[in-house]
Design an enzyme around this catalytic site. Structure first.
Site, PDB file in Angstrom:
ATOM      1  N   ASN A 355     -13.640  10.249 -32.987  1.00 63.70           N
ATOM      2  CA  ASN A 355     -13.359   9.633 -34.280  1.00 63.70           C
ATOM      3  C   ASN A 355     -11.970  10.044 -34.739  1.00 63.70           C
ATOM      4  O   ASN A 355     -11.709  11.234 -34.900  1.00 63.70           O
ATOM      5  CB  ASN A 355     -14.377  10.093 -35.322  1.00 63.70           C
ATOM      6  CG  ASN A 355     -13.973   9.687 -36.728  1.00 63.70           C
ATOM      7  OD1 ASN A 355     -14.155   8.540 -37.123  1.00 63.70           O
ATOM      8  ND2 ASN A 355     -13.397  10.608 -37.487  1.00 63.70           N
ATOM      9  N   GLU A 356     -11.091   9.068 -34.929  1.00 64.44           N
ATOM     10  CA  GLU A 356      -9.737   9.361 -35.428  1.00 64.44           C
ATOM     11  C   GLU A 356      -9.077  10.458 -34.610  1.00 64.44           C
ATOM     12  O   GLU A 356      -8.355  11.303 -35.134  1.00 64.44           O
ATOM     13  CB  GLU A 356      -9.775   9.776 -36.905  1.00 64.44           C
ATOM     14  CG  GLU A 356     -10.105   8.658 -37.845  1.00 64.44           C
ATOM     15  CD  GLU A 356      -9.959   9.059 -39.313  1.00 64.44           C
ATOM     16  OE1 GLU A 356      -9.617  10.219 -39.580  1.00 64.44           O
ATOM     17  OE2 GLU A 356     -10.168   8.200 -40.177  1.00 64.44           O
TER      18      GLU A 356
END
Length: 793
Positions: A355-356
Site C-alpha cells: 500500500n503506497e
C-alpha cells in the site's frame, strides 16, 4: 448563425467494458471500525488498551469505578490467570464493602452508549469469582444521572472463566448512556470481554455491522470493497505476535475473545472484532467484490525489512488467503471458512500486495509474491503499488515494476486540490489498454463541499471515458467518527447514533448506481470553447520553514536565467532552529521570509546543513499569501522526500516526489529552477524533481455514456462546473425506439460551499424526475454547477 449545441450518443457503438470500475475503500482510521461500522458499543472491552496504542491509554481507559451506598472496592487489572494467552488482561473487582453494589462502568464511544426505546441489546461477559456464588451480579444500562434504562442479573457460579449472556430491552432513548456492572457479597469478581451489541445489526448478523452506516454503504451499490487499508497494513513490526505487528489477516479469524489486540497506526486500539471473515461477509452482503490488501514484507514508515530468504511465510499468507476465500472445504483454509459458517467460496478475484509503497525494498520483494500467486492461482488479478503521489520517482518505479512483472493493476493514490483535478481531467487519455490497468485506490479533493463533489464528478467522467486503462477507482477515506478525526475529508461522517453522507457521497452514489457495463461513444458539437486560465508565471515571495529541526543556510541567491542578473537574499545567510529546547525556552524560529521576485525564468540557489532534527526543511516560492504558494520539501515525510507541491486557496497538491533524505552535518547545494510554470529541483547538481503546474482548463461540459447490459438502459452523465447554464440537445443516435422514457437524477441549485451536516444531512442531495418523449432526442438545460444523470429506459 450558430448551430444548436448537441451531445450525440451512439447507442450501437460500444467501447471498453466498465467492469468493476467504481467501488469503496475501507480503512480503520477515524475510528471507522471500533466505534463505527463495527457495532460493538463497549470501548476497551477486554481491558487491553495500552500506551503502545496511544500515549494516554491504559488498561482501564473508558472505564470508571462504581461504588454505591457505603460500598467500597479496589479495581485492578491482572494477567496471572487470563481467559486466553493472546489477551491476558482482565479486571479484578475486590469487594471491600458491598454497600449497594460496587463495580465498573463503561463510557462507550463519543458521548456514551446509544440506546433506543423498545430495542434489544445483547450483553455478554466472561466472568469468574472466588466467593459469594449465590449473590447476583447486576448489569444495567443507565443514564449519566443513574436512571436505569435496562437491567439484568447474572449468577457467576464458578471460579473458572465462564461466558454469560443476556438480552436487555431499553425503556428510553439516550445517546449518552453507560453500561454498569455491580456486585455485592465479598471476595473478588473477575471480568473480561465485556460486550454489548444492538440486536439489530445490518442483516441481523452476529458480531455484525452498525445498521445505519452499513445501509448507506449498501445504498451505494459498489462493485468492490478494498480493505483493510491503507497505511495500517504495513506500519508495524515483522513478528505477527507483536502488539504492534503489521496487519496479519490470520490474527483476525475465529472467536473474537481470542483475537489479539492491535496497535492501530492511527494512534488508537484496534480490537480486530471486524476481521477478515466479517469483511468477506460484508462484501457479500452489499454485493461488492472483496479486494484484500496484504503487506509485502516492508514497513516504509520504520524501514523494517523481511530478508529475501525469509519471505516464505509472507507469501504463504497471500496464498492461504486465496485458499481461505475460494478453496474447497476439503482444503485447510477452505475448511476453516466452512467451520466459521460459510462453506461456499467467497469468489475472490483480486488481491493487492503493498500500500503506497515507496523505496526499493518493496519492489525487490513484490516479484516473489506475484510469481507465487500467478503460479498457483493464474486467474487472480494481482495489484502492484505506485506510492502515495500522482507523479515522480516512486510513482515511476511502481509503474516500471508493474510492467516488468505483468501486474494486472497498479494502485495509484492522490489527494489534491479541486483545481488539480480539473487540470488533470484527461490524465488517463494516453494510458494504453494493453498495459497494467489503473486501480485508483485512494483519491479525493480536499473538502466535503458541493464544489469538491462537483469537481470530483467531472473527474469521474474522465475515469469512465478511459475505462480501457482505468480498471478500479474508489474515493477515500470512507468513514469518519466526528469525535475521533485522523484525516479529512471523508465520504461519510457519523457519531454514536447519527450518520450522514457528504455531497461527495452522493456523487459517488450517482456514479455507482448508474455505472453501466459498456462505454458508448459520445461526441459533442456546437458547445462554447473551453475556458482557459491565462498561464501566469510562478513568481512572488520566497521563505524558509522547518519543523523540530535546526538548519543553517548560506549562499542564498536568485539568478535571472534570461539576463544573468543576481539578487542576494538575507545577506546570503540564515538559520532556523525549532528544537525541543528552543520550544521550551521560547527561542524557536521556524520560518523566515527572504524576499520576492517578478521574474518569470529564474534559479534559486541555496546551501544548507542540518545541525539536528528528524527531517529537513521547506523552501517556499511563488508565494502570494499563506494559502497560495509552492513548496519544495527537502527531507520531507520521515526524512524521505524531495517533493514539489502547490497550494491553492489553502489546499495542497503534490506535483511530484522522489526519495531523498537530509543527513545531519552534511553540506547540501540546492537549486530550484522555474521557467513559466515548469519547475525543476537539484540536490548537489543532481536533478531530483521535474514537473509542470498545469492550470485548469474548464470544459464547457464533462460527459460520458454507457449501456446497462441487464436492462438495456442507456446512461448519460453530464457535469457542468461553469457559472452559467448550458443548453444542449441530447441525441440518441441509432436508437431503435420511436419514443423514450428517461429517469433524471440531478444535483443542482446548491452554493459551492454548501455541505451536509448532522443538522442538515440532506442539504446537498440529488433530485429525481422522469419524462417521456416522442423521438430519440431532447433538449436539456444543464444548470450551472450541476451533475445530471439520464437513464433512458
Amino acid at each position: 448563425m450558430k448551430s444548436q449545441a448537441a451531445l450525440h450518443v451512439y447507442t450501437q457503438e460500444r467501447g471498453a467494458e466498465l467492469g468493476d470500475l467504481f467501488g469503496i475503500f475501507f480503512e480503520d482510521l477515524n475510528h471507522a471500525a471500533d466505534g463505527g461500522l463495527y457495532a460493538e458499543l463497549i470501548q476497551n472491552r477486554s481491558f487491553e488498551f495500552d500506551p503502545i496504542d496511544r500515549a494516554e491509554y491504559h488498561a482501564l481507559t473508558a472505564w470508571e469505578k462504581v461504588e454505591r451506598g457505603s460500598g467500597k472496592a479496589e479495581i485492578t487489572v491482572e494477567d496471572s490467570h487470563p481467559l486466553n494467552t493472546r489477551n491476558r488482561n482482565y479486571v479484578a473487582i475486590d469487594i471491600l464493602s458491598a454497600g449497594d453494589g460496587v463495580g465498573i462502568m463503561n463510557l462507550g464511544f463519543n458521548s456514551g452508549i446509544p440506546v433506543k426505546e423498545g430495542e434489544n441489546y445483547l450483553f455478554s461477559v466472561y466472568a469468574r469469582r472466588d466467593a459469594s456464588f449465590d449473590e447476583p451480579v447486576r448489569v444495567t444500562i443507565e443514564s449519566v444521572d443513574g436512571t436505569v434504562y435496562a437491567e439484568a442479573a447474572i449468577m457467576v457460579h464458578s471460579s473458572e472463566w465462564v461466558k454469560y449472556e443476556t438480552t436487555f430491552t431499553a425503556n428510553a432513548t439516550d445517546s449518552s448512556s453507560r453500561l454498569v456492572i455491580t456486585a455485592t457479597g465479598k471476595g473478588k469478581l473477575y471480568l473480561d470481554m465485556v460486550s454489548l451489541f444492538p440486536e439489530k445489526t445490518f442483516l441481523n448478523r452476529p458480531n455484525g455491522m452498525r445498521e445505519d452506516i452499513a445501509a448507506l454503504l449498501a445504498d451505494l451499490k459498489p462493485k468492490f470493497m478494498r480493505f483493510p487499508g491503507g497505511c495500517l497494513i504495513h506500519d508495524g513490526s515483522l513478528n505477527p505476535d507483536d502488539r504492534n505487528s503489521m496487519y496479519r489477516w490470520k490474527n483476525t479469524l475465529g472467536d473474537i475473545a481470542q483475537r489479539p489486540a492491535r496497535r492501530n497506526n492511527w494512534s488508537y486500539n484496534q480490537t480486530l472484532g471486524l476481521g477478515y471473515y466479517e469483511y468477506f461477509l460484508f462484501c457479500e452482503d452489499i454485493g461488492a467484490k472483496p479486494i484484500p490488501i496484504l503487506p509485502g514484507g516492508y514497513d516504509p514508515h520504520h524501514k523494517r525489512i523481511v530478508p529475501l530468504d525469509e519471505l516464505g511465510p509472507w507469501i504463504d499468507d497471500a496464498l492461504d488467503l486465496i485458499e481461505f476465500a475460494n478453496g474447497d472445504p476439503s482444503t485447510k483454509w477452505g475448511a476453516l471458512r466452512a467451520e466459521l459458517g460459510h462453506p461456499e467460496p467467497f469468489g475472490l478475484e483480486y488481491i493487492g500486495i503493498g500500500n503506497e509503497e515507496v523505496g526499493a525494498p518493496f519492489f525487490e520483494r513484490y516479484p516473489y509474491f506475484h510469481r507465487a500467486i500467478k503460479e498457483k492461482y493464474p486467474d487472480i488479478k494481482v495489484i502492484n503499488s505506485s506510492g502515495p503521489f500522482a507523479a515522480g520517482g516512486e510513482y515511476d518505479r511502481g509503474w516500471k515494476s508493474a510492467k516488468e512483472n505483468n501486474s494486472d493493476l497498479v494502485d495509484e493514490h492522490y489527494y489534491q486540490s479541486p483545481e488539480w483535478f480539473l487540470a488533470n481531467y484527461n490524465r488517463y487519455d494516453e494510458f494504453k489498454a494493453d498495459e497494467p490497468k489503473v486501480f485508483l485506490g485512494e483519491y479525493a479533493s480536499w473538502g466535503n463541499t458541493y464544489y469538491n463533489a462537483l469537481v470530483e464528478a467531472a473527474f469521474m467522467t474522465g475515469l469512465e471515458k478511459n475505462a480501457h486503462a482505468v480498471g478500479l477507482a474508489c474515493y477515500a477515506p470512507m468513514l469518519c467518527n466526528v469525535d475521533y478525526v485522523n484525516w479529512k475529508p471523508d465520504m461519510i461522517w457519523f457519531n454514536n447514533h447519527e450518520v450522514f453522507g457528504t455531497a461527495n457521497y452522493y456523487v459517488q452514489k450517482l456514479f455507482m448506481n448508474h455505472q453501466g457495463d459498456h462505454l458508448l461513444k459520445i461526441e459533442a458539437n456546437g458547445l462554447e470553447k473551453k475556458q482557459e486560465i491565462p498561464a501566469k508565471p510562478i513568481n512572488g515571495a520566497f521563505a524558509l520553514e522547518t519543523d523540530r529541526c535546526a538548519i543553517q543556510f548560506w549562499d542564498i541567491k536568485l539568478v535571472n536565467n534570461d539576463t544573468g542578473e543576481t539578487k542576494d537574499f538575507n545577506g546570503l545567510t540564515a538559520e532556523l532552529s525549532d528544537t525541543e529546547e528552543d520550544r521550551i525556552n521560547g527561542t524557536s524560529k521556524r520560518s523566515l521570509e527572504l524576499g520576492e521576485t517578478d521574474w518569470e525564468n529564474y534559479t534559486f540557489h541555496i546551501k544548507a546543513k542540518k545541525i539536528s532534527g528528524p527531517k529537513g526543511f521547506n523552501l517556499i516560492f511563488g508565494k502570494s499569501d499563506d494559502h497560495n504558494q509552492f513548496i519544495w520539501e527537502v527531507g520531507g515525510w520521515q526524512n524521505q522526500d524531495s517533493l514539489i507541491a502547490s497550494r491553492v486557496n489553502g489546499r495542497t497538491s503534490c506535483l511530484t516526489q522522489s526519495i531523498s533524505s537530509m543527513e545531519q552535518g552534511i553540506d547540501y547545494e540546492l537549486a530550484l529552477e522555474v521557467s513559466g510554470r515548469k519547475i525543476r529541483s537539484f540536490i548537489n547538481n543532481e536533478l531530483f524533481n521535474e514537473t509542470e503546474d498545469k492550470l485548469p482548463v474548464i470544459e464547457p461540459l464533462y460527459y460520458s455514456a454507457s449501456l446497462d447490459r441487464s436492462t438495456g438502459d442507456v446512461i448519460v452523465k453530464v457535469v457542468n462546473v461553469q457559472e452559467n447554464s448550458v443548453n444542449a440537445q441530447v441525441v440518441l443516435e441509432d436508437y431503435q425506439k420511436a419514443s423514450l422514457t428517461a429517469e433524471v437524477f440531478e444535483m443542482s441549485g446548491h452554493a459551492l460551499d454548501d455541505e451536509n451536516s448532522f443538522e442538515s444531512p440532506e442539504r446537498v442531495l440529488p433530485k429525481q424526475k422522469e419524462f417521456s418523449l416522442e423521438g430519440c432526442s431532447f433538449s436539456y438545460d444543464f444548470p450551472k454547477h450541476s451533475v445530471t444523470v439520464f437513464r433512458v429506459k
